[in-house]
Write an enzyme that holds these catalytic residues in place. Structure first.
Site, PDB file in Angstrom:
ATOM      1  N   GLY A   1      41.102  41.572  31.174  1.00 12.28           N
ATOM      2  CA  GLY A   1      41.322  40.137  31.288  1.00 12.28           C
ATOM      3  C   GLY A   1      42.745  39.662  31.035  1.00 12.28           C
ATOM      4  O   GLY A   1      42.955  38.495  30.695  1.00 12.28           O
ATOM      5  N   SER A   2      43.742  40.537  31.259  1.00 10.12           N
ATOM      6  CA  SER A   2      45.113  40.077  30.980  1.00 10.12           C
ATOM      7  C   SER A   2      45.570  39.025  32.001  1.00 10.12           C
ATOM      8  O   SER A   2      46.311  38.101  31.647  1.00 10.12           O
ATOM      9  CB  SER A   2      46.084  41.249  30.925  1.00 10.12           C
ATOM     10  OG  SER A   2      46.257  41.837  32.190  1.00 10.12           O
TER      11      SER A   2
ATOM     12  N   HIS B   1      45.573  41.295  43.660  1.00  6.36           N
ATOM     13  CA  HIS B   1      45.406  42.730  43.902  1.00  6.36           C
ATOM     14  C   HIS B   1      46.752  43.413  43.633  1.00  6.36           C
ATOM     15  O   HIS B   1      47.795  42.916  44.067  1.00  6.36           O
ATOM     16  CB  HIS B   1      44.963  42.959  45.352  1.00  6.36           C
ATOM     17  CG  HIS B   1      44.695  44.401  45.645  1.00  6.36           C
ATOM     18  ND1 HIS B   1      43.531  45.035  45.257  1.00  6.36           N
ATOM     19  CD2 HIS B   1      45.451  45.340  46.275  1.00  6.36           C
ATOM     20  CE1 HIS B   1      43.575  46.299  45.641  1.00  6.36           C
ATOM     21  NE2 HIS B   1      44.730  46.513  46.260  1.00  6.36           N
TER      22      HIS B   1
ATOM     23  N   ASP C   1      39.903  42.673  50.209  1.00  3.27           N
ATOM     24  CA  ASP C   1      41.367  42.672  50.064  1.00  3.27           C
ATOM     25  C   ASP C   1      42.077  42.359  51.387  1.00  3.27           C
ATOM     26  O   ASP C   1      43.163  42.886  51.649  1.00  3.27           O
ATOM     27  CB  ASP C   1      41.857  44.024  49.499  1.00  3.27           C
ATOM     28  CG  ASP C   1      41.295  44.303  48.111  1.00  3.27           C
ATOM     29  OD1 ASP C   1      41.023  43.357  47.369  1.00  3.27           O
ATOM     30  OD2 ASP C   1      41.139  45.487  47.773  1.00  3.27           O
TER      31      ASP C   1
ATOM     32  N   GLU D   1      52.113  40.645  38.071  1.00  2.90           N
ATOM     33  CA  GLU D   1      50.874  39.872  38.304  1.00  2.90           C
ATOM     34  C   GLU D   1      50.819  38.650  37.391  1.00  2.90           C
ATOM     35  O   GLU D   1      50.457  37.548  37.818  1.00  2.90           O
ATOM     36  CB  GLU D   1      49.643  40.758  38.060  1.00  2.90           C
ATOM     37  CG  GLU D   1      49.464  41.863  39.080  1.00  2.90           C
ATOM     38  CD  GLU D   1      48.188  42.664  38.819  1.00  2.90           C
ATOM     39  OE1 GLU D   1      47.111  42.063  38.712  1.00  2.90           O
ATOM     40  OE2 GLU D   1      48.275  43.899  38.713  1.00  2.90           O
TER      41      GLU D   1
HETATM   42  C1  GAR Z   1      44.698  43.941  37.720  1.00  4.47           C
HETATM   43  O1  GAR Z   1      45.733  44.857  37.992  1.00  4.47           O
HETATM   44  C2  GAR Z   1      44.154  43.351  39.001  1.00  4.47           C
HETATM   45  O2  GAR Z   1      45.142  43.106  39.964  1.00  4.47           O
HETATM   46  C3  GAR Z   1      43.226  44.452  39.438  1.00  4.47           C
HETATM   47  O3  GAR Z   1      42.586  44.869  38.266  1.00  4.47           O
HETATM   48  C4  GAR Z   1      43.466  44.664  37.162  1.00  4.47           C
HETATM   49  C5  GAR Z   1      42.747  43.826  36.141  1.00  4.47           C
HETATM   50  O4  GAR Z   1      43.506  43.728  34.962  1.00  4.47           O
HETATM   51  N1  GAR Z   1      42.308  43.986  40.427  1.00  4.47           N
HETATM   52  C6  GAR Z   1      41.903  44.743  41.444  1.00  4.47           C
HETATM   53  O5  GAR Z   1      42.254  45.892  41.600  1.00  4.47           O
HETATM   54  C7  GAR Z   1      40.959  44.047  42.391  1.00  4.47           C
HETATM   55  N2  GAR Z   1      40.892  44.762  43.634  1.00  4.47           N
HETATM   56  P1  GAR Z   1      43.203  42.559  33.949  1.00  4.47           P
HETATM   57  O6  GAR Z   1      41.712  42.614  33.648  1.00  4.47           O
HETATM   58  O7  GAR Z   1      44.020  42.908  32.724  1.00  4.47           O
HETATM   59  O8  GAR Z   1      43.616  41.276  34.576  1.00  4.47           O
END
Ligand code: GAR
Length: 214
Positions: A12-13, A109, A145, A174
């Protein structure tokens, strides 16, 4: 003020970054719900500790995807969501669900789409030997995607990179990319006519296609 629900499955960052941006005085949106399909998602604790409304809709408790998504949809409506952000939400949503939220459903993504969709995009980038990668915020369409791109941030891929070091660099990007894109959508600065391309403008009305962290 637009209401935004954030869907997570894990750490969840990105959700944290979106929530923190919502707390700034001039934010175009409020976070009305943080929703996870996994009860053990780490991000849930952070969200509830910081006063955000959380909910678990555990996909394993439903006998079909349609029932899971119906509950998801009901909760998003109950929470009053205008927009929904996928932030590491690792369930593929059906065409039926996507159509209900068309133009109001965003995803981030960790690659420069259309390169490297799907799983382990950072490793895919390393395997392909690309010199530049990054992240993409896009509207969600029926195909995984593949929806219209709102904005992208480019970062370098360095010769000594591992999946971990590249993932970290992209994740930092991100965190800086999602909130401005969401704010632009909420403020009506992203135009999408339903075709394959969307356009985003900055606060001065100038086109904003990308950020470079290079
Ligand atoms: C992030 O890198 C996001 O872009 C990716 O999962 C990670 C979640 O990190 N999402 C995907 O790959 C979706 N296809 P987070 O939980 O720390 O935000």
């Amino acid at each position: 003020m637009k209401q935004v629900a954030i869907l997570i499955s894990g750490r969840g960052s990105n959700m944290e970054a979106l929530c923190q941006a919502a707390e700034t005085t001039d934010s175009a949106y409020q976070v009305c719900r943080v929703l996870s399909n996994r009860p053990d998602a780490k991000g849930l604790q952070w969200a509830s500790d910081h006063g955000f409304s959380t909910r678990v809709v555990d996909h394993r408790k439903f006998t079909s995807k349609a029932e899971f998504e119906a509950e998801l949809n009901d909760d998003l409506n109950t929470a009053g969501a205008d927009f929904v952000c996928l932030a590491g939400f690792m369930r593929l949503l059906s065409a039926n669900f996507v159509q209900k939220w068309r133009g109001r459903l965003l995803n981030i993504h960790p690659s420069l789409l259309p390169s490297f969709p799907g799983l382990v995009p950072q490793q895919q980038a390393l395997d392909a030997g690309v010199r530049i990668s990054g992240c993409t915020v896009h509207f969600v369409s029926e195909d995984m995607d593949a929806g219209p791109i709102i904005v992208q941030t480019a970062v370098p891929v360095l010769p000594q990179d591992s999946e971990a070091t590249l993932s970290k660099r992209i994740l930092t990007a991100e965190h800086r990319t999602y909130a401005p894109a969401l704010a632009a959508v909420c403020a009506g600065r992203v135009f999408w006519d339903g075709g394959s391309k969307a356009t985003m403008s900055d606060e001065a009305g100038e086109p904003l296609h990308h950020y470079l962290d290079i």
